[in-house]
Design a protein around this motif. Structure first.
Motif, PDB file in Angstrom:
ATOM      1  N   UNK A   1       0.868  -1.182   0.000  1.00 41.78           N
ATOM      2  CA  UNK A   1       0.000   0.000   0.000  1.00 41.78           C
ATOM      3  C   UNK A   1       0.897   1.222   0.000  1.00 41.78           C
ATOM      4  N   UNK A   2       0.662   2.138  -0.902  1.00 41.41           N
ATOM      5  CA  UNK A   2       1.498   3.319  -1.010  1.00 41.41           C
ATOM      6  C   UNK A   2       1.335   4.189   0.236  1.00 41.41           C
ATOM      7  N   UNK A   3       2.455   4.730   0.697  1.00 44.04           N
ATOM      8  CA  UNK A   3       2.432   5.584   1.874  1.00 44.04           C
ATOM      9  C   UNK A   3       1.689   6.881   1.589  1.00 44.04           C
ATOM     10  N   UNK A   4       0.936   7.373   2.583  1.00 44.05           N
ATOM     11  CA  UNK A   4       0.211   8.626   2.462  1.00 44.05           C
ATOM     12  C   UNK A   4       1.100   9.826   2.740  1.00 44.05           C
ATOM     13  N   UNK A   5       2.329   9.579   3.155  1.00 47.24           N
ATOM     14  CA  UNK A   5       3.248  10.657   3.544  1.00 47.24           C
ATOM     15  C   UNK A   5       4.662  10.262   3.150  1.00 47.24           C
ATOM     16  N   UNK A   6       5.442  11.238   2.736  1.00 43.88           N
ATOM     17  CA  UNK A   6       6.834  10.975   2.414  1.00 43.88           C
ATOM     18  C   UNK A   6       7.546  10.351   3.606  1.00 43.88           C
ATOM     19  N   UNK A   7       8.356   9.325   3.346  1.00 44.23           N
ATOM     20  CA  UNK A   7       9.093   8.655   4.406  1.00 44.23           C
ATOM     21  C   UNK A   7      10.338   9.474   4.770  1.00 44.23           C
ATOM     22  N   UNK A   8      10.916   9.140   5.912  1.00 46.81           N
ATOM     23  CA  UNK A   8      12.015   9.948   6.444  1.00 46.81           C
ATOM     24  C   UNK A   8      13.264   9.101   6.629  1.00 46.81           C
ATOM     25  N   UNK A   9      14.418   9.682   6.299  1.00 46.38           N
ATOM     26  CA  UNK A   9      15.695   9.047   6.601  1.00 46.38           C
ATOM     27  C   UNK A   9      16.690  10.113   7.041  1.00 46.38           C
ATOM     28  N   UNK A  10      17.629   9.702   7.898  1.00 48.60           N
ATOM     29  CA  UNK A  10      18.664  10.607   8.392  1.00 48.60           C
ATOM     30  C   UNK A  10      20.010   9.888   8.339  1.00 48.60           C
ATOM     31  N   UNK A  11      21.094  10.658   8.206  1.00 47.26           N
ATOM     32  CA  UNK A  11      22.450  10.130   8.163  1.00 47.26           C
ATOM     33  C   UNK A  11      23.260  10.690   9.322  1.00 47.26           C
ATOM     34  N   UNK A  12      23.860   9.804  10.105  1.00 49.61           N
ATOM     35  CA  UNK A  12      24.725  10.224  11.212  1.00 49.61           C
ATOM     36  C   UNK A  12      25.883   9.241  11.348  1.00 49.61           C
ATOM     37  N   UNK A  13      27.092   9.779  11.290  1.00 45.15           N
ATOM     38  CA  UNK A  13      28.291   8.958  11.503  1.00 45.15           C
ATOM     39  C   UNK A  13      28.310   7.712  10.612  1.00 45.15           C
ATOM     40  N   UNK A  14      28.031   7.905   9.323  1.00 39.71           N
ATOM     41  CA  UNK A  14      28.036   6.824   8.332  1.00 39.71           C
ATOM     42  C   UNK A  14      26.975   5.758   8.582  1.00 39.71           C
ATOM     43  N   UNK A  15      25.983   6.089   9.388  1.00 43.17           N
ATOM     44  CA  UNK A  15      24.844   5.194   9.586  1.00 43.17           C
ATOM     45  C   UNK A  15      23.597   5.886   9.053  1.00 43.17           C
TER      46      UNK A  15
ATOM     47  N   UNK B   1      16.215   4.949   8.871  1.00 42.48           N
ATOM     48  CA  UNK B   1      15.014   5.264   8.103  1.00 42.48           C
ATOM     49  C   UNK B   1      13.809   4.547   8.690  1.00 42.48           C
ATOM     50  N   UNK B   2      12.637   5.079   8.341  1.00 37.63           N
ATOM     51  CA  UNK B   2      11.380   4.477   8.783  1.00 37.63           C
ATOM     52  C   UNK B   2      10.538   4.183   7.553  1.00 37.63           C
ATOM     53  N   UNK B   3       9.936   2.979   7.488  1.00 37.25           N
ATOM     54  CA  UNK B   3       9.080   2.647   6.355  1.00 37.25           C
ATOM     55  C   UNK B   3       7.618   2.915   6.706  1.00 37.25           C
ATOM     56  N   UNK B   4       6.714   2.640   5.773  1.00 40.56           N
ATOM     57  CA  UNK B   4       5.317   3.008   6.019  1.00 40.56           C
ATOM     58  C   UNK B   4       4.593   2.041   6.944  1.00 40.56           C
ATOM     59  N   UNK B   5       5.307   1.021   7.452  1.00 42.19           N
ATOM     60  CA  UNK B   5       4.756   0.129   8.470  1.00 42.19           C
ATOM     61  C   UNK B   5       5.217   0.519   9.868  1.00 42.19           C
ATOM     62  N   UNK B   6       6.069   1.547   9.956  1.00 36.29           N
ATOM     63  CA  UNK B   6       6.559   1.993  11.257  1.00 36.29           C
ATOM     64  C   UNK B   6       7.804   1.279  11.730  1.00 36.29           C
ATOM     65  N   UNK B   7       8.472   0.505  10.855  1.00 36.47           N
ATOM     66  CA  UNK B   7       9.729  -0.151  11.220  1.00 36.47           C
ATOM     67  C   UNK B   7      10.878   0.846  11.093  1.00 36.47           C
ATOM     68  N   UNK B   8      11.656   1.022  12.167  1.00 33.14           N
ATOM     69  CA  UNK B   8      12.834   1.891  12.139  1.00 33.14           C
ATOM     70  C   UNK B   8      14.059   1.014  11.962  1.00 33.14           C
ATOM     71  N   UNK B   9      14.927   1.349  10.981  1.00 31.39           N
ATOM     72  CA  UNK B   9      16.061   0.506  10.610  1.00 31.39           C
ATOM     73  C   UNK B   9      17.336   1.331  10.571  1.00 31.39           C
TER      74      UNK B   9
END
Length: 269
Positions: free
Chosen positions: A67-81, A84-92
């Motif tokens: 199912x396509x997300x209703x909102x743009x997903x978010x990702x951040x970069x810190x110390x080469x890591x 990100x969060x997907x539209x199911x709420x999993x943070x990786x």
């Protein structure tokens, strides 16, 4: 573009450096690190590309809800890591060099998976080795960036990007309530109703986004109005009408504020 084609464009003259087809269109912000850029597509796959020629260097497939997300997903970069969060709420958390997995933390139950189209997460915010975000399911999370362990969870109903100021977190709920939260414990220190002077029959008016500048909060609303709120005094200073329809989250550049509405850009001082 909407046909999943990627472009690199020369800023000086507008020429196309290269173009490549991808398996799916982008559905997140883009982060650049060294000679690579990273993004998430509509299939919940995070992909890393070469800036030089658009070649895909690695990808990581998280669970897909179909199912396509209703909102743009978010990702951040810190110390080469990359987090990100997907539209199911999993943070990786992944190694940005090769896409190898450090940890993954689900934040939703299997019941939510069946109703993923309605889940809207805020942008991820990083501070003091901790990731903060919230959603429209009345959940605000604090997650340890090194281990993925949930430090605390608070009952706040918001899909807006939170703001960190010193030891405090500021966020605004879908009901227009400003929450001031203690960063380390998650304790709510103060709640203020920012929509107290807004006519809101049947809760039709919703917060769109906010920024904090010089002890003031500027909150844009879905009805085209902008609220100015004094943080120190705890009072609403002004309500500015900028249009009759939804306006974007405010942005500040060179001491001016910008908002987007109906194919137009509004500049305020």
């Amino acid at each position: 573009d909407n046909l999943s084609k990627l472009y690199s464009i020369n800023l000086s003259n507008g020429d196309v450096n290269w173009s490549k087809y991808s398996q799916s269109s982008f559905n997140s912000n883009i982060k650049i690190i060294n000679d690579r850029f990273i993004t998430i597509d509509f299939e919940n796959v995070i992909r890393c590309f070469s800036i030089k020629d658009g070649k895909e260097l690695w990808n990581f497939k998280s669970e897909n809800s179909f199912i396509k997300s209703q909102k743009k997903l978010s990702l951040i970069l810190k110390n080469n890591i990359v987090y990100f969060i997907n539209n199911l709420g999993d943070v990786t958390a992944l190694d940005s060099n090769n896409g190898s997995l450090f940890w993954q933390t689900p934040t939703q139950s299997n019941v939510i998976y069946q109703d993923a189209f309605s889940l809207e997460n805020s942008d991820l915010v990083f501070a003091n080795d901790t990731i903060y975000f919230s959603n429209n399911k009345n959940e605000f999370f604090s997650i340890d960036s090194k281990s993925g362990i949930i430090k605390w969870k608070q009952n706040i109903n918001s899909n807006l990007r939170p703001t960190i100021i010193e030891n405090f977190i500021l966020t605004i709920s879908q009901e227009g309530l400003l929450f001031v939260i203690e960063q380390s414990t998650g304790n709510v220190l103060r709640i203020s109703n920012l929509l107290i002077n807004i006519k809101n029959k049947n809760n039709e008016v919703k917060p769109v986004g906010f920024i904090v500048a010089r002890n003031k909060i500027y909150l844009s609303l879905s009805n085209g109005k902008l609220i100015k709120f004094d943080l120190k005094k705890g009072i609403q200073e002004n309500i500015i009408k900028l249009g009759g329809s939804k306006i974007s989250r405010p942005y500040v550049f060179n001491e001016s504020m910008y908002l987007v509405k109906d194919n137009a850009i509004i500049k305020t001082n």
